[in-house]
Write a protein that holds these residues in place. Structure first.
Motif, PDB file in Angstrom:
ATOM      1  N   SER A 172       0.824  -1.211   0.000  1.00  0.00           N
ATOM      2  CA  SER A 172       0.000   0.000   0.000  1.00  0.00           C
ATOM      3  C   SER A 172       0.858   1.261   0.000  1.00  0.00           C
ATOM      4  CB  SER A 172      -0.929   0.014   1.227  1.00  0.00           C
ATOM      5  OG  SER A 172      -0.172   0.108   2.423  1.00  0.00           O
ATOM      6  N   ILE A 173       2.080   1.127   0.544  1.00  0.00           N
ATOM      7  CA  ILE A 173       3.007   2.280   0.525  1.00  0.00           C
ATOM      8  C   ILE A 173       3.336   2.665  -0.917  1.00  0.00           C
ATOM      9  CG2 ILE A 173       5.356   3.042   1.065  1.00  0.00           C
ATOM     10  CD1 ILE A 173       5.192   1.374   3.624  1.00  0.00           C
ATOM     11  N   PHE A 174       3.647   1.652  -1.735  1.00  0.00           N
ATOM     12  CA  PHE A 174       3.982   1.921  -3.135  1.00  0.00           C
ATOM     13  C   PHE A 174       2.767   2.387  -3.924  1.00  0.00           C
ATOM     14  CE2 PHE A 174       7.838  -0.470  -2.208  1.00  0.00           C
ATOM     15  CZ  PHE A 174       8.778   0.262  -2.922  1.00  0.00           C
ATOM     16  N   VAL A 175       1.611   1.877  -3.564  1.00  0.00           N
ATOM     17  CA  VAL A 175       0.382   2.330  -4.226  1.00  0.00           C
ATOM     18  C   VAL A 175       0.172   3.821  -3.952  1.00  0.00           C
ATOM     19  CG1 VAL A 175      -2.133   2.139  -4.285  1.00  0.00           C
ATOM     20  CG2 VAL A 175      -0.724   0.060  -4.217  1.00  0.00           C
ATOM     21  N   SER A 176       0.408   4.212  -2.698  1.00  0.00           N
ATOM     22  CA  SER A 176       0.234   5.626  -2.338  1.00  0.00           C
ATOM     23  C   SER A 176       1.263   6.512  -3.024  1.00  0.00           C
ATOM     24  CB  SER A 176       0.319   5.801  -0.816  1.00  0.00           C
ATOM     25  OG  SER A 176       1.608   5.446  -0.346  1.00  0.00           O
ATOM     26  N   LEU A 177       2.466   5.982  -3.236  1.00  0.00           N
ATOM     27  CA  LEU A 177       3.494   6.740  -3.948  1.00  0.00           C
ATOM     28  C   LEU A 177       3.098   6.973  -5.401  1.00  0.00           C
ATOM     29  CD1 LEU A 177       6.823   5.123  -2.625  1.00  0.00           C
ATOM     30  CD2 LEU A 177       5.783   7.276  -1.910  1.00  0.00           C
ATOM     31  N   GLY A 178       2.353   6.003  -5.949  1.00  0.00           N
ATOM     32  CA  GLY A 178       1.877   6.155  -7.326  1.00  0.00           C
ATOM     33  C   GLY A 178       0.695   7.097  -7.418  1.00  0.00           C
ATOM     34  N   VAL A 179      -0.141   7.094  -6.399  1.00  0.00           N
ATOM     35  CA  VAL A 179      -1.314   7.971  -6.390  1.00  0.00           C
ATOM     36  C   VAL A 179      -0.900   9.419  -6.156  1.00  0.00           C
ATOM     37  CG1 VAL A 179      -3.458   8.535  -5.160  1.00  0.00           C
ATOM     38  CG2 VAL A 179      -2.875   6.136  -5.634  1.00  0.00           C
ATOM     39  N   ASN A 180       0.102   9.615  -5.296  1.00  0.00           N
ATOM     40  CA  ASN A 180       0.563  10.964  -4.966  1.00  0.00           C
ATOM     41  C   ASN A 180       1.959  11.194  -5.572  1.00  0.00           C
ATOM     42  OD1 ASN A 180       1.588  13.316  -3.719  1.00  0.00           O
ATOM     43  ND2 ASN A 180       0.248  13.009  -1.955  1.00  0.00           N
ATOM     44  N   PRO A 181       2.040  11.850  -6.735  1.00  0.00           N
ATOM     45  CA  PRO A 181       3.335  12.056  -7.409  1.00  0.00           C
ATOM     46  C   PRO A 181       4.368  12.734  -6.524  1.00  0.00           C
ATOM     47  CG  PRO A 181       1.513  12.688  -8.833  1.00  0.00           C
ATOM     48  CD  PRO A 181       0.925  12.431  -7.480  1.00  0.00           C
ATOM     49  N   PHE A 182       3.929  13.711  -5.728  1.00  0.00           N
ATOM     50  CA  PHE A 182       4.864  14.449  -4.880  1.00  0.00           C
ATOM     51  C   PHE A 182       5.575  13.514  -3.907  1.00  0.00           C
ATOM     52  CE2 PHE A 182       5.853  16.991  -1.071  1.00  0.00           C
ATOM     53  CZ  PHE A 182       6.689  17.943  -1.645  1.00  0.00           C
ATOM     54  N   ALA A 211      10.722  -8.356  -7.370  1.00  0.00           N
ATOM     55  CA  ALA A 211       9.881  -9.076  -6.403  1.00  0.00           C
ATOM     56  C   ALA A 211       8.398  -8.785  -6.641  1.00  0.00           C
ATOM     57  CB  ALA A 211      10.273  -8.683  -4.987  1.00  0.00           C
ATOM     58  N   GLY A 212       8.085  -7.995  -7.679  1.00  0.00           N
ATOM     59  CA  GLY A 212       6.694  -7.691  -8.009  1.00  0.00           C
ATOM     60  C   GLY A 212       6.028  -6.740  -7.047  1.00  0.00           C
ATOM     61  N   LEU A 213       6.791  -5.751  -6.529  1.00  0.00           N
ATOM     62  CA  LEU A 213       6.256  -4.858  -5.496  1.00  0.00           C
ATOM     63  C   LEU A 213       5.930  -3.449  -5.980  1.00  0.00           C
ATOM     64  CD1 LEU A 213       8.740  -5.852  -2.645  1.00  0.00           C
ATOM     65  CD2 LEU A 213       6.285  -6.274  -2.620  1.00  0.00           C
ATOM     66  N   VAL A 214       6.438  -3.059  -7.158  1.00  0.00           N
ATOM     67  CA  VAL A 214       6.375  -1.650  -7.547  1.00  0.00           C
ATOM     68  C   VAL A 214       5.382  -1.406  -8.687  1.00  0.00           C
ATOM     69  CG1 VAL A 214       7.750   0.361  -8.206  1.00  0.00           C
ATOM     70  CG2 VAL A 214       8.829  -1.509  -6.935  1.00  0.00           C
ATOM     71  N   PRO A 215       4.347  -0.587  -8.458  1.00  0.00           N
ATOM     72  CA  PRO A 215       3.436  -0.194  -9.535  1.00  0.00           C
ATOM     73  C   PRO A 215       4.163   0.713 -10.537  1.00  0.00           C
ATOM     74  CG  PRO A 215       2.456   0.202  -7.370  1.00  0.00           C
ATOM     75  CD  PRO A 215       3.907  -0.079  -7.152  1.00  0.00           C
ATOM     76  N   PHE A 216       3.665   0.736 -11.757  1.00  0.00           N
ATOM     77  CA  PHE A 216       4.303   1.485 -12.841  1.00  0.00           C
ATOM     78  C   PHE A 216       4.375   2.984 -12.517  1.00  0.00           C
ATOM     79  CE2 PHE A 216       5.312   3.075 -16.960  1.00  0.00           C
ATOM     80  CZ  PHE A 216       5.842   2.017 -17.677  1.00  0.00           C
ATOM     81  N   ASN A 217       3.246   3.546 -12.064  1.00  0.00           N
ATOM     82  CA  ASN A 217       3.228   4.998 -11.820  1.00  0.00           C
ATOM     83  C   ASN A 217       4.154   5.402 -10.676  1.00  0.00           C
ATOM     84  OD1 ASN A 217       1.669   3.881  -9.806  1.00  0.00           O
ATOM     85  ND2 ASN A 217      -0.223   4.981 -10.345  1.00  0.00           N
ATOM     86  N   ALA A 218       4.207   4.575  -9.635  1.00  0.00           N
ATOM     87  CA  ALA A 218       5.106   4.866  -8.510  1.00  0.00           C
ATOM     88  C   ALA A 218       6.560   4.870  -8.970  1.00  0.00           C
ATOM     89  CB  ALA A 218       4.907   3.852  -7.395  1.00  0.00           C
ATOM     90  N   ALA A 219       6.915   3.891  -9.819  1.00  0.00           N
ATOM     91  CA  ALA A 219       8.294   3.785 -10.315  1.00  0.00           C
ATOM     92  C   ALA A 219       8.692   5.035 -11.103  1.00  0.00           C
ATOM     93  CB  ALA A 219       8.450   2.544 -11.187  1.00  0.00           C
ATOM     94  N   VAL A 220       7.772   5.534 -11.933  1.00  0.00           N
ATOM     95  CA  VAL A 220       8.066   6.713 -12.751  1.00  0.00           C
ATOM     96  C   VAL A 220       8.378   7.917 -11.863  1.00  0.00           C
ATOM     97  CG1 VAL A 220       7.089   8.380 -14.381  1.00  0.00           C
ATOM     98  CG2 VAL A 220       6.738   5.920 -14.740  1.00  0.00           C
TER      99      VAL A 220
END
Length: 546
Positions: A172-182, A211-220
């Motif tokens: 969920s941490i990585f999901v939130s990083l993808g949802v919130n660009p800042f 390990a399959g943990l990082v969403p695409f948008n968060a990685a960007v």
């Protein structure tokens, strides 16, 4: 969940990854050292060549931070202006993507599977290291061992974090990083700032992606933040430096912040409006490499035309204007010691600059005994003081280089360089002696006889040519010019003997002033010794050419 069992292997894997990267980079740097030296010379051409050089050096030393720190050193030393620095900084961002592609090779080149390739690479490298005798062979071994350790490190990190894919809290941490660009940009910047390596930071991200943990948008967003975080090292290195050096570090920060701002707008529009599903998908290691490379290349292409504007903005923020360089200041900086081959080339350029100053001094010394011009006498003495300062500073810097990890040939080059520095400084001393002879003639209102003046001019001209050919031979590594020096030095020796004999005869016949006659003999000795030191330089050139 056993977090200790995750953190400890992950930290160990990260250490192995960074160590492997450094070993590989050192081997690459040693192997490419001569090419890096020659490429440094294109810096004076234009900004585009600076971009290519920055990309090459960063690909070799595996760190855009180290390249930028080196650039700060060049600017601080006055070797590079801000325009040249801007080109290298842009290129450094491109060169740093190489490590990511090496890591992601496990996906797009299946035969590079870490489980199979890494142990084999390490074993081959160790065998070469133990059995090889030549420095070049050991450099190749370092590259192979570093390559293997890098893969072992990334595999260890990936395996350590693999259990976290079952942790809803962590995901969920990585999901939130993808949802919130800042938040994503801040996270990437902080991690990179802490470990001070964007390559290592990207490696961490790729291990999490494996390990399959990082969403695409968060990685960007994290990747864009990593480019900002990598500026911290250069900013820290500029502390205590001149304002122009601080401006170079600020240019790096502005370039990455502006690039991030532009890409963030496009990324937000794409993930939230154009394609809302792709951002939630899991990114692969290869896709991370693709995004990282695309971001840096496109940012460079977009901002290259506006680079002068970035320089002006950085200068305005830093409240700096570039000024003329003090000739007596040694244009070398300890930051360049990060890359010994570059430091050596810079030192060579500085020795040539010192040699050209002495060439100008010698031109004044050629006429000062006949004109007795007070300004020239003072200029010669001031220039000799400058040369003394340069000689001391360059010598100290060469000694620092000898303590670094350099090969036997480079140690020999430095030994030759120290001898050349000493010879150039001694020629400057003899030029000062000539100015003192001019003062003596002026104080005693003495002049040479017409024949004596003609003979002395001939001697001065031969010895002056000796030095000029020697300096050209040193700068161009030209064997033919070095041989001309040896011929002219022999001519100077013969002249000194014959002119001394003829002058002693004139003194005996009272055909010239006694005070001027004594100065004549001293000047002959002085000029002959200038030719001796010029010959020493030529012989060092011949040794280096061998």
């Amino acid at each position: 969940m056993d977090y200790a069992g995750i953190i400890i292997p992950f930290v160990g894997g990260l250490g192995m990854f960074i160590y492997g990267m450094q070993i590989m980079a050192q081997g690459l740097e040693n192997a490419a050292g001569n090419r890096m030296k020659s490429l440094l010379q294109v810096l004076t051409k234009n900004k585009f060549f600076g971009v290519l050089l920055g990309a090459f050096i960063t690909a070799v030393i595996q760190s855009s931070s180290a390249t930028t720190v080196m650039v700060v050193g060049f600017v601080n030393a006055g070797i590079m202006n801000l325009g040249q620095a801007m080109g290298v900084i842009m290129g450094a961002n491109i060169g740093t993507t190489v490590t990511g592609w090496l890591v992601s090779a496990v996906e797009w080149a299946k035969f590079l599977s870490p489980g199979n390739l890494a142990p084999i690479a390490i074993m081959i490298g160790v065998i070469i290291m133990l059995t090889g005798t030549r420095r070049s062979t050991k450099d190749i071994a370092s590259i192979i061992i570093g390559f293997g350790l890098l893969f072992v490190g990334i595999t260890t990190m990936s395996s350590a974090v693999s259990p976290l894919k079952d942790s809803e809290a962590f995901c969920s941490i990585f999901v939130s990083l993808g949802v919130n660009p800042f938040l994503g940009i801040i996270a990437g910047a902080l991690v990179t700032a802490v470990i001070q390596s964007s390559s290592a930071s990207v490696g961490i991200l790729q291990s999490l992606a494996a390990a399959g943990l990082v969403p695409f948008n968060a990685a960007v967003y994290i990747i864009m933040g990593q480019n900002i975080g990598t500026c911290v090292t250069a900013m820290l290195s500029s502390v205590g430096a001149k304002k122009t050096a601080k401006t170079a570090a600020l240019m790096h920060l502005l370039f990455n912040v502006i690039g991030t701002a532009i890409f963030s707008v496009f990324a937000i529009i794409y993930f939230k409006v154009i394609n809302t599903t792709i951002g939630q998908g899991i990114i692969t290691q290869t896709q991370i490499s693709m995004v990282h490379t695309a971001f840096n290349i496109v940012t460079t292409v977009l901002l290259f035309p506006a680079s002068n504007g970035i320089i002006k903005l950085a200068k305005k923020i830093g409240k700096v204007e570039e000024s003329e360089q003090d000739d007596s200041k040694v244009l070398l900086d300890d930051r360049m010691l990060e890359t010994p081959s570059i430091a050596m080339q810079s030192t060579l350029s500085e020795v040539i600059r010192m040699g050209r100053i002495v060439e100008g001094t010698l031109d004044k010394a050629k006429t000062v005994m006949f004109t007795k011009d007070y300004k020239d006498i003072l200029d010669i003495k001031e220039e000799e003081e400058k040369v003394d300062q340069l000689c001391g500073g360059i010598t100290d810097y060469v000694i620092k280089i000898t303590t670094l990890s350099i090969n036997e040939r480079e140690h020999e080059e430095l030994a030759h360089l120290l001898q050349v520095i000493s010879d150039i400084e001694r020629i400057s001393d003899y030029c000062e002696n000539v100015s003192e002879y001019a003062e003596t003639l002026q104080e005693r209102s003495a002049t040479f006889s017409e024949k004596g003046a003609t003979e002395l001019r001939e001697m001065i001209e031969v010895c002056s040519d000796c030095y000029k050919y020697a300096l050209d031979a040193f700068e161009d590594h030209d064997r033919d010019k070095a041989m001309i020096v040896i011929e002219k030095e022999t001519r100077a020796d013969d002249l000194e003997v014959s002119l001394r004999t003829e002058h002693m005869q004139r003194l005996a016949n009272r055909e010239c002033n006694t005070d001027a006659g004594i100065v004549f003999l001293d000047a002959l000795v002085c000029m002959e010794r200038i030719s001796d030191h010029a010959r020493n330089i030529a012989e060092e050139v011949l040794n280096m050419v061998k």
